[in-house]
Design a protein around this motif. Structure first.
Motif, PDB file in Angstrom:
ATOM      1  N   ARG A 207       1.438 -21.488 -33.663  1.00  0.00           N
ATOM      2  CA  ARG A 207       0.512 -20.585 -32.963  1.00  0.00           C
ATOM      3  C   ARG A 207       1.282 -19.463 -32.263  1.00  0.00           C
ATOM      4  N   LEU A 208       2.402 -19.828 -31.637  1.00  0.00           N
ATOM      5  CA  LEU A 208       3.189 -18.822 -30.920  1.00  0.00           C
ATOM      6  C   LEU A 208       3.806 -17.812 -31.899  1.00  0.00           C
ATOM      7  N   SER A 209       4.331 -18.310 -33.026  1.00  0.00           N
ATOM      8  CA  SER A 209       4.905 -17.406 -34.036  1.00  0.00           C
ATOM      9  C   SER A 209       3.858 -16.416 -34.525  1.00  0.00           C
ATOM     10  N   ALA A 210       2.685 -16.932 -34.840  1.00  0.00           N
ATOM     11  CA  ALA A 210       1.625 -16.067 -35.372  1.00  0.00           C
ATOM     12  C   ALA A 210       1.219 -15.031 -34.320  1.00  0.00           C
ATOM     13  N   TYR A 211       1.135 -15.472 -33.069  1.00  0.00           N
ATOM     14  CA  TYR A 211       0.750 -14.564 -31.984  1.00  0.00           C
ATOM     15  C   TYR A 211       1.788 -13.454 -31.792  1.00  0.00           C
ATOM     16  N   LEU A 212       3.054 -13.839 -31.788  1.00  0.00           N
ATOM     17  CA  LEU A 212       4.124 -12.852 -31.567  1.00  0.00           C
ATOM     18  C   LEU A 212       4.164 -11.827 -32.704  1.00  0.00           C
ATOM     19  N   LYS A 213       3.966 -12.328 -33.925  1.00  0.00           N
ATOM     20  CA  LYS A 213       3.977 -11.409 -35.077  1.00  0.00           C
ATOM     21  C   LYS A 213       2.812 -10.432 -34.974  1.00  0.00           C
ATOM     22  N   ALA A 214       1.639 -10.956 -34.635  1.00  0.00           N
ATOM     23  CA  ALA A 214       0.454 -10.097 -34.581  1.00  0.00           C
ATOM     24  C   ALA A 214       0.545  -9.124 -33.412  1.00  0.00           C
ATOM     25  N   ARG A 215       0.989  -9.591 -32.248  1.00  0.00           N
ATOM     26  CA  ARG A 215       0.966  -8.715 -31.062  1.00  0.00           C
ATOM     27  C   ARG A 215       2.120  -7.722 -31.038  1.00  0.00           C
ATOM     28  N   PHE A 216       3.294  -8.167 -31.490  1.00  0.00           N
ATOM     29  CA  PHE A 216       4.461  -7.281 -31.349  1.00  0.00           C
ATOM     30  C   PHE A 216       4.986  -6.771 -32.694  1.00  0.00           C
ATOM     31  N   GLY A 217       4.328  -7.149 -33.766  1.00  0.00           N
ATOM     32  CA  GLY A 217       4.669  -6.622 -35.086  1.00  0.00           C
ATOM     33  C   GLY A 217       6.036  -7.045 -35.609  1.00  0.00           C
ATOM     34  N   PHE A 218       6.485  -8.249 -35.245  1.00  0.00           N
ATOM     35  CA  PHE A 218       7.775  -8.708 -35.782  1.00  0.00           C
ATOM     36  C   PHE A 218       7.677  -8.898 -37.292  1.00  0.00           C
ATOM     37  N   GLN A 219       8.716  -8.469 -37.980  1.00  0.00           N
ATOM     38  CA  GLN A 219       8.690  -8.509 -39.449  1.00  0.00           C
ATOM     39  C   GLN A 219       9.618  -9.557 -40.040  1.00  0.00           C
ATOM     40  N   ASN A 220      10.537 -10.082 -39.261  1.00  0.00           N
ATOM     41  CA  ASN A 220      11.568 -11.004 -39.747  1.00  0.00           C
ATOM     42  C   ASN A 220      12.412 -10.353 -40.834  1.00  0.00           C
ATOM     43  N   ALA A 221      12.713  -9.054 -40.634  1.00  0.00           N
ATOM     44  CA  ALA A 221      13.376  -8.312 -41.699  1.00  0.00           C
ATOM     45  C   ALA A 221      14.888  -8.245 -41.565  1.00  0.00           C
TER      46      ALA A 221
END
Ligand SMILES: N[C@@H](CCC(=O)N[C@@H](CS)C(=O)NCC(=O)O)C(=O)O
Length: 223
Positions: A207-221
């Motif tokens: 849940r936290l990973s999904a939230y951080l990606k959605a809110r802060f746009g992390f791409q794991n690039a």
């Protein structure tokens, strides 16, 4: 005393808000939790924390207190007898406060900025974060917890290092906190996360990973 009611305006994914929940639970203080939506803050939150407009805010006897470290001290002073958070000795208390500020002003900031930057800037901030983690590693040597044998004020203040940083570095694709670089801190983080009240007060990883990606746009690039 009238109106002993304790309310916490927080957010499930916030390490600052979780600090307060952990402290209240360790003390055995019942409280009502209001889970704020950071994209649509409640009128109550804005009323209670007009300066920063941030969670957490603790409302006790109808009066608001903001800033997680300030709230932790308030909780410790108000519910004195159950589970002391800060050490008794004034010098030791001062030292714990010093390190809690270091955590927020140096360690958290550099790690978060490193996760949210790219390229050369990220490399520079990553080095900075590593330096701060190394300082913490040295500070911990010879102790199970920062607070000694059991979790205390400083361990709770360091919850970001024990859990959030691991998820943030994964979603952001940057190595900040690793076992090989910081073995003592790593062991502390494992012990901290396993403590009965702590382990039930960490947001679920997915849940936290999904939230951080959605809110802060992390791409794991990047690396
Ligand atoms: N120094 C504050 C930091 C609190 C903080 O940054 N809270 C974030 C959630 S993790 C927040 O409320 N952000 C709202 C916003 O940025 O608009 C504390 O220790 O309480």
């Amino acid at each position: 005393m009238a109106n002993e009611e304790v309310k916490l305006y927080g957010a499930w994914g916030s390490p600052f808000s979780r600090r307060v929940e952990i402290a209240l639970k360790l003390k055995g203080v019942p409280y009502q939790f209001f889970d704020e939506d950071m994209a649509n803050k409640s009128p109550d939150l804005l009323k209670y924390n007009p300066v920063h407009k941030k969670v957490p805010v603790l409302v006790h006897r109808g009066k608001p207190i903001a800033e997680s470290l300030v709230i932790l001290e308030y909780i410790d002073e108000t519910w004195k007898s159950a589970y002391p958070l800060l050490p008794e000795d004034p010098y030791d208390r001062a030292v714990a406060r010093f390190w809690s500020r270091f955590l927020d002003e140096q360690c958290f900031l550099a790690s978060w900025k490193a996760a949210r930057s790219e390229g050369e800037e990220r490399a520079k901030l990553k080095e900075e974060a590593h330096g701060h983690l190394k300082t913490l590693e040295e500070q911990l040597k010879g102790k199970k917890f920062f607070g000694g044998d059991s979790v205390g004020f400083l361990d709770i203040s360091a919850n970001f290092v024990a859990y959030w940083i691991l998820i943030i570095q994964e979603v952001a694709g940057v190595n900040l906190f690793t076992e090989d670089k910081f073995p003592t801190l790593w062991k502390w983080a494992e012990e901290f996360r396993c403590c009965p009240i702590i382990k039930d007060n960490l947001p679920k990883k997915e849940r936290l990973s999904a939230y951080l990606k959605a809110r802060f746009g992390f791409q794991n690039a990047s690396k």
